[in-house]
Design an enzyme around this catalytic site. Structure first.
Site, PDB file in Angstrom:
ATOM      1  N   THR A   1     -18.242  -0.203 -13.055  1.00 49.46           N
ATOM      2  CA  THR A   1     -18.261  -1.339 -12.142  1.00 49.46           C
ATOM      3  C   THR A   1     -19.001  -2.502 -12.780  1.00 49.46           C
ATOM      4  O   THR A   1     -20.004  -2.304 -13.478  1.00 49.46           O
ATOM      5  CB  THR A   1     -18.900  -0.983 -10.784  1.00 49.46           C
ATOM      6  OG1 THR A   1     -19.016  -2.162  -9.980  1.00 49.46           O
ATOM      7  CG2 THR A   1     -20.271  -0.347 -10.953  1.00 49.46           C
ATOM      8  N   SER A   2     -18.512  -3.701 -12.524  1.00 48.19           N
ATOM      9  CA  SER A   2     -19.100  -4.896 -13.130  1.00 48.19           C
ATOM     10  C   SER A   2     -20.311  -5.396 -12.351  1.00 48.19           C
ATOM     11  O   SER A   2     -20.989  -6.329 -12.778  1.00 48.19           O
ATOM     12  CB  SER A   2     -18.050  -6.009 -13.191  1.00 48.19           C
ATOM     13  OG  SER A   2     -17.568  -6.290 -11.883  1.00 48.19           O
TER      14      SER A   2
ATOM     15  N   TYR B   1       0.816  -1.219   0.000  1.00 48.17           N
ATOM     16  CA  TYR B   1       0.000   0.000   0.000  1.00 48.17           C
ATOM     17  C   TYR B   1       0.847   1.266   0.000  1.00 48.17           C
ATOM     18  O   TYR B   1       0.408   2.311  -0.495  1.00 48.17           O
ATOM     19  CB  TYR B   1      -1.001  -0.034   1.159  1.00 48.17           C
ATOM     20  CG  TYR B   1      -2.126  -1.006   0.867  1.00 48.17           C
ATOM     21  CD1 TYR B   1      -3.215  -0.629   0.089  1.00 48.17           C
ATOM     22  CD2 TYR B   1      -2.066  -2.322   1.299  1.00 48.17           C
ATOM     23  CE1 TYR B   1      -4.228  -1.527  -0.223  1.00 48.17           C
ATOM     24  CE2 TYR B   1      -3.062  -3.232   0.987  1.00 48.17           C
ATOM     25  CZ  TYR B   1      -4.142  -2.823   0.225  1.00 48.17           C
ATOM     26  OH  TYR B   1      -5.128  -3.728  -0.093  1.00 48.17           O
TER      27      TYR B   1
ATOM     28  N   HIS C   1     -14.990   0.958   0.447  1.00 50.18           N
ATOM     29  CA  HIS C   1     -13.881   0.036   0.703  1.00 50.18           C
ATOM     30  C   HIS C   1     -12.676   0.699   1.352  1.00 50.18           C
ATOM     31  O   HIS C   1     -11.574   0.155   1.316  1.00 50.18           O
ATOM     32  CB  HIS C   1     -13.485  -0.661  -0.600  1.00 50.18           C
ATOM     33  CG  HIS C   1     -14.574  -1.506  -1.165  1.00 50.18           C
ATOM     34  ND1 HIS C   1     -14.676  -1.817  -2.510  1.00 50.18           N
ATOM     35  CD2 HIS C   1     -15.637  -2.109  -0.562  1.00 50.18           C
ATOM     36  CE1 HIS C   1     -15.755  -2.567  -2.703  1.00 50.18           C
ATOM     37  NE2 HIS C   1     -16.345  -2.749  -1.540  1.00 50.18           N
TER      38      HIS C   1
ATOM     39  N   GLN D   1     -16.502   2.481  -4.837  1.00 57.49           N
ATOM     40  CA  GLN D   1     -15.787   1.283  -4.403  1.00 57.49           C
ATOM     41  C   GLN D   1     -14.275   1.511  -4.449  1.00 57.49           C
ATOM     42  O   GLN D   1     -13.509   0.645  -4.013  1.00 57.49           O
ATOM     43  CB  GLN D   1     -16.158   0.104  -5.304  1.00 57.49           C
ATOM     44  CG  GLN D   1     -17.623  -0.281  -5.235  1.00 57.49           C
ATOM     45  CD  GLN D   1     -18.002  -1.267  -6.326  1.00 57.49           C
ATOM     46  OE1 GLN D   1     -18.483  -0.896  -7.393  1.00 57.49           O
ATOM     47  NE2 GLN D   1     -17.776  -2.543  -6.064  1.00 57.49           N
ATOM     48  N   ASN D   2     -13.862   2.648  -4.986  1.00 56.30           N
ATOM     49  CA  ASN D   2     -12.440   2.938  -5.150  1.00 56.30           C
ATOM     50  C   ASN D   2     -11.851   3.512  -3.870  1.00 56.30           C
ATOM     51  O   ASN D   2     -12.523   4.227  -3.126  1.00 56.30           O
ATOM     52  CB  ASN D   2     -12.234   3.917  -6.308  1.00 56.30           C
ATOM     53  CG  ASN D   2     -12.749   3.352  -7.615  1.00 56.30           C
ATOM     54  OD1 ASN D   2     -12.796   2.137  -7.804  1.00 56.30           O
ATOM     55  ND2 ASN D   2     -13.165   4.219  -8.523  1.00 56.30           N
ATOM     56  N   VAL D   3     -10.573   3.243  -3.656  1.00 53.44           N
ATOM     57  CA  VAL D   3      -9.911   3.724  -2.443  1.00 53.44           C
ATOM     58  C   VAL D   3      -9.089   4.983  -2.702  1.00 53.44           C
ATOM     59  O   VAL D   3      -8.513   5.550  -1.764  1.00 53.44           O
ATOM     60  CB  VAL D   3      -9.028   2.621  -1.821  1.00 53.44           C
ATOM     61  CG1 VAL D   3      -9.888   1.447  -1.383  1.00 53.44           C
ATOM     62  CG2 VAL D   3      -7.933   2.165  -2.782  1.00 53.44           C
ATOM     63  N   ASP D   4      -9.015   5.419  -3.956  1.00 52.65           N
ATOM     64  CA  ASP D   4      -8.305   6.670  -4.257  1.00 52.65           C
ATOM     65  C   ASP D   4      -9.190   7.857  -3.872  1.00 52.65           C
ATOM     66  O   ASP D   4     -10.369   7.707  -3.548  1.00 52.65           O
ATOM     67  CB  ASP D   4      -7.918   6.733  -5.739  1.00 52.65           C
ATOM     68  CG  ASP D   4      -9.136   6.649  -6.656  1.00 52.65           C
ATOM     69  OD1 ASP D   4      -9.999   7.548  -6.604  1.00 52.65           O
ATOM     70  OD2 ASP D   4      -9.251   5.671  -7.433  1.00 52.65           O
TER      71      ASP D   4
END
Length: 272
Positions: free
Chosen positions: A216-217, A93, A144, A126-129
């Site tokens: 997103t899928s 990370y 997330h 859902q992204n962590v950026d």
């Protein structure tokens, strides 16, 4: 003539240099009128996934045969992986943060933020950026976790031990302790862990007048289930170049393209 800013709203007055702290009658009426208009803005909820940030240069493990930046996902993105080798996960990370600091929001991010001029917009990502925030979005729910934060490994959501890293100091030395004596870990929801913000996100989705899905899928749960909380009458727009499994309704529209290209078309439609 003078003006005062309230968030993204600018109020102009012809009454000279009044003092808003003394509740100028003219400005008070304008503020009430502006607040009323904001209250009646239609609400857009935008659900974004990895495809939102791909155009900014961030890789997604879902397209790499179970590898993420050449690391097996089981090693660096699961609770078991953290317990097995916290030093490896910490260094992974650290590397991701360095990469993220070199990225910028793309046109898709900017247009999502621009929608706030016309709508009450909440982004559920859902992204962590932090590219949505960097683009100007003011209400962002991170399902997330957040890459630029670290926390206690015993109680990751105790606010006393959540620390935001800086651009100047984005790395954590392996073995560093949190304030409660546990190892400092990434503020990331690993696979095998609960998603604490999912209920907050579901409440926002249930209030949506318009629902937008980008990149997103819809295969990762519980995030994929958020679409079921959207009111039946709310139109749903999907922006993704691939085939995504979602229940199509009368108001459903799939823009089969990337985030930026899709948002350019949708933005022009929604701004009216």
């Amino acid at each position: 003539m003078h003006f005062k800013k309230f968030g993204k709203v600018t109020i102009f007055s012809s009454k000279g240099n009044c003092d808003l702290k003394k509740k100028c009658y003219f400005c008070t009426l304008l503020i009430k009128h502006t607040t009323l208009n904001l209250h009646f803005m239609k609400k857009i909820v935008v659900l974004t996934g990895a495809g939102m940030s791909v155009e900014s240069g961030l890789k997604t493990f879902r397209d790499a045969d179970g590898l993420w930046e050449n690391y097996p996902v089981q090693q660096v993105a699961t609770h078991d992986g953290w317990l097995r080798d916290p030093n490896l996960v910490t260094e992974f990370y650290n590397m991701l943060r360095r990469k993220c600091l070199d990225t910028k929001p793309n046109e898709g991010h900017r247009l999502v933020a621009e929608l706030e001029k016309y709508y009450d917009v909440t982004v559920v990502t859902q992204n962590v950026d932090n590219l949505h925030e960097a683009a100007g979005s003011t209400k962002v729910i991170h399902l997330h976790g957040e890459l630029m934060k670290v926390c206690s490994s015993i109680d990751p959501y105790d606010p006393r031990y959540i620390k935001t890293l800086t651009r100047e100091n984005p790395e954590v030395v392996p073995g560093t302790k949190a304030g409660d004596g546990s190892l400092l870990r990434p503020h990331i929801v690993f696979f095998q862990e609960a998603v604490p913000m999912i209920e907050v996100a579901a409440r926002e989705c249930s209030k949506a007048d318009i629902f937008i899905i980008i990149g997103t899928s819809l295969v990762v749960y519980p995030a994929a289930g958020l679409v079921h909380y959207v009111p039946p009458k709310a139109p749903i727009y999907l922006i993704d170049p691939g085939d995504v499994r979602v229940q199509e309704t009368d108001g459903f529209k799939h823009l089969k393209m990337g985030a930026s290209a899709g948002m350019k078309i949708l933005f022009e439609e929604l701004k009216g």
